[in-house]
Design a protein around this motif. Structure first.
Motif, mmCIF file in Angstrom:
data_model
loop_
_atom_site.group_PDB
_atom_site.id
_atom_site.type_symbol
_atom_site.label_atom_id
_atom_site.label_comp_id
_atom_site.label_asym_id
_atom_site.label_seq_id
_atom_site.Cartn_x
_atom_site.Cartn_y
_atom_site.Cartn_z
ATOM 1 N N PRO A 76 5.589 -7.519 -13.562
ATOM 2 C CA PRO A 76 4.347 -8.263 -13.334
ATOM 3 C C PRO A 76 3.675 -8.732 -14.613
ATOM 4 O O PRO A 76 3.794 -8.117 -15.668
ATOM 5 C CB PRO A 76 3.467 -7.241 -12.620
ATOM 6 N N LYS A 77 2.971 -9.834 -14.453
ATOM 7 C CA LYS A 77 2.112 -10.380 -15.497
ATOM 8 C C LYS A 77 0.730 -10.502 -14.858
ATOM 9 O O LYS A 77 0.603 -10.982 -13.733
ATOM 10 C CB LYS A 77 2.656 -11.738 -15.928
ATOM 11 N N THR A 78 -0.291 -10.058 -15.568
ATOM 12 C CA THR A 78 -1.656 -10.108 -15.042
ATOM 13 C C THR A 78 -2.250 -11.496 -15.261
ATOM 14 O O THR A 78 -2.219 -12.017 -16.378
ATOM 15 C CB THR A 78 -2.538 -9.064 -15.752
ATOM 16 N N THR A 79 -2.779 -12.066 -14.178
ATOM 17 C CA THR A 79 -3.483 -13.351 -14.267
ATOM 18 C C THR A 79 -4.868 -13.163 -13.668
ATOM 19 O O THR A 79 -5.152 -12.125 -13.070
ATOM 20 C CB THR A 79 -2.741 -14.459 -13.482
ATOM 21 N N LYS A 80 -5.699 -14.196 -13.785
ATOM 22 C CA LYS A 80 -7.057 -14.075 -13.198
ATOM 23 C C LYS A 80 -6.993 -13.965 -11.669
ATOM 24 O O LYS A 80 -7.912 -13.476 -11.040
ATOM 25 C CB LYS A 80 -7.946 -15.224 -13.652
ATOM 26 N N ASN A 81 -5.880 -14.400 -11.082
ATOM 27 C CA ASN A 81 -5.711 -14.322 -9.629
ATOM 28 C C ASN A 81 -4.943 -13.086 -9.168
ATOM 29 O O ASN A 81 -4.662 -12.939 -7.993
ATOM 30 C CB ASN A 81 -4.985 -15.578 -9.123
ATOM 31 N N GLY A 82 -4.570 -12.216 -10.105
ATOM 32 C CA GLY A 82 -3.831 -11.010 -9.733
ATOM 33 C C GLY A 82 -2.510 -10.925 -10.473
ATOM 34 O O GLY A 82 -2.338 -11.510 -11.536
ATOM 35 N N LEU A 83 -1.561 -10.192 -9.891
ATOM 36 C CA LEU A 83 -0.258 -10.012 -10.520
ATOM 37 C C LEU A 83 0.717 -11.100 -10.087
ATOM 38 O O LEU A 83 0.783 -11.442 -8.911
ATOM 39 C CB LEU A 83 0.334 -8.643 -10.141
ATOM 40 N N VAL A 84 1.462 -11.618 -11.048
ATOM 41 C CA VAL A 84 2.532 -12.577 -10.788
ATOM 42 C C VAL A 84 3.791 -11.949 -11.373
ATOM 43 O O VAL A 84 3.791 -11.491 -12.517
ATOM 44 C CB VAL A 84 2.245 -13.936 -11.447
ATOM 45 N N PHE A 85 4.868 -11.908 -10.583
ATOM 46 C CA PHE A 85 6.102 -11.262 -11.020
ATOM 47 C C PHE A 85 7.072 -12.272 -11.618
ATOM 48 O O PHE A 85 7.194 -13.395 -11.139
ATOM 49 C CB PHE A 85 6.737 -10.504 -9.850
ATOM 50 N N HIS A 86 7.757 -11.820 -12.677
ATOM 51 C CA HIS A 86 8.705 -12.668 -13.399
ATOM 52 C C HIS A 86 10.022 -11.934 -13.564
ATOM 53 O O HIS A 86 10.028 -10.754 -13.925
ATOM 54 C CB HIS A 86 8.153 -13.027 -14.789
ATOM 55 N N GLN A 87 11.128 -12.646 -13.340
ATOM 56 C CA GLN A 87 12.449 -12.075 -13.560
ATOM 57 C C GLN A 87 12.659 -11.878 -15.047
ATOM 58 O O GLN A 87 12.317 -12.752 -15.846
ATOM 59 C CB GLN A 87 13.526 -13.004 -13.001
ATOM 60 N N ILE A 88 13.202 -10.716 -15.419
ATOM 61 C CA ILE A 88 13.483 -10.447 -16.826
ATOM 62 C C ILE A 88 14.945 -10.059 -17.002
ATOM 63 O O ILE A 88 15.625 -9.684 -16.053
ATOM 64 C CB ILE A 88 12.573 -9.351 -17.419
ATOM 65 N N THR A 89 15.390 -10.142 -18.250
ATOM 66 C CA THR A 89 16.715 -9.683 -18.654
ATOM 67 C C THR A 89 16.513 -8.753 -19.851
ATOM 68 O O THR A 89 15.397 -8.619 -20.365
ATOM 69 C CB THR A 89 17.623 -10.856 -19.069
ATOM 70 N N ALA A 90 17.601 -8.180 -20.311
ATOM 71 C CA ALA A 90 17.526 -7.306 -21.489
ATOM 72 C C ALA A 90 17.075 -8.076 -22.729
ATOM 73 O O ALA A 90 16.550 -7.492 -23.669
ATOM 74 C CB ALA A 90 18.878 -6.642 -21.731
ATOM 75 N N GLU A 91 17.244 -9.398 -22.701
ATOM 76 C CA GLU A 91 16.866 -10.227 -23.862
ATOM 77 C C GLU A 91 15.455 -10.807 -23.751
ATOM 78 O O GLU A 91 15.019 -11.529 -24.644
ATOM 79 C CB GLU A 91 17.868 -11.386 -24.027
ATOM 80 N N SER A 92 14.748 -10.528 -22.679
ATOM 81 C CA SER A 92 13.416 -11.106 -22.471
ATOM 82 C C SER A 92 12.456 -10.743 -23.599
ATOM 83 O O SER A 92 12.514 -9.640 -24.151
ATOM 84 C CB SER A 92 12.821 -10.640 -21.143
ATOM 85 N N VAL A 93 11.578 -11.675 -23.899
ATOM 86 C CA VAL A 93 10.539 -11.469 -24.910
ATOM 87 C C VAL A 93 9.262 -11.044 -24.179
ATOM 88 O O VAL A 93 8.914 -11.609 -23.141
ATOM 89 C CB VAL A 93 10.294 -12.775 -25.710
ATOM 90 N N PHE A 94 8.569 -10.062 -24.745
ATOM 91 C CA PHE A 94 7.340 -9.558 -24.137
ATOM 92 C C PHE A 94 6.166 -9.732 -25.092
ATOM 93 O O PHE A 94 6.347 -9.730 -26.306
ATOM 94 C CB PHE A 94 7.497 -8.071 -23.785
ATOM 95 N N VAL A 95 4.978 -9.875 -24.496
ATOM 96 C CA VAL A 95 3.738 -9.924 -25.266
ATOM 97 C C VAL A 95 2.794 -8.865 -24.702
ATOM 98 O O VAL A 95 2.851 -8.553 -23.509
ATOM 99 C CB VAL A 95 3.066 -11.323 -25.214
#
Length: 178
Positions: A76-95
């Motif tokens: 999940p990624k937090t947005t002003k409207n709630g949680l939005v889910f994103h597909q990730i891989t082992a190479e994904s970049v995170f903030v």
């Protein structure tokens, strides 16, 4: 007991486990094994899981096992409207989010209806599946509309019955407890 006080107890108990690394690691290993052999895991093609903070149950092995089994892992990624889910891989970049949690930088968005199993975090749990999170009601709003299966990986130190369920609180389907 008020939720603020319950959150403090939950955080203190998780921090105690964090300082007792061997106990935490042993409990985590048992929880992973229990999850990976369960039907909810075996039947799930798309698994939602948060990237954990150091004092929480380590979710990295869950992601790694999911990828090894060909599952799609979404975070999940937090947005002003709630949680939005994103597909990730082992190479994904995170903030790092405003909450101190690592979230996907830019990844493919996945609809809630596409998630088969949602592994829900929390600070405190009742044995019947109700939970207290970090505040904000993000997962309660997700669970309200979620049609898939939900579970939580819970340390016994997180079980606490002395708080009142509120009308907006949502249950998790299954708790794995160690």
């Amino acid at each position: 007991m008020k939720k603020k006080a319950i959150r403090e107890i939950g955080a203190a108990n998780l921090n105690w486990l964090f300082r007792h690394e061997e106990i935490k690691k042993n409990k985590e290993a048992e929880l992973y094994q229990e999850l990976f052999y369960d039907i909810v895991w075996k039947q799930a093609a798309v698994v939602g899981v948060v990237k954990s903070l150091p004092f929480e149950l380590d979710t990295a092995p869950v992601m790694t096992q999911g990828w090894a089994e060909g599952k799609q892992i979404v975070v999940p990624k937090t947005t002003k409207n709630g949680l939005v889910f994103h597909q990730i891989t082992a190479e994904s970049v995170f903030v790092e989010s405003a909450f101190g949690v690592e979230e996907p930088a830019i990844e493919k968005e996945i609809k809630l209806s596409e998630i088969d199993l949602l592994i829900v975090p929390g600070l405190i749990f009742k044995i019947n599946g109700y939970r207290v999170g970090f505040g904000g009601g993000y997962y309660d709003r997700v669970l309200k509309d979620f049609q898939g299966k939900s579970c939580s990986l819970v340390f016994s130190e997180q079980i606490q019955e002395s708080w009142q369920i509120e009308e907006f609180d949502q249950r998790v389907d299954k708790l794995f407890i160690r």
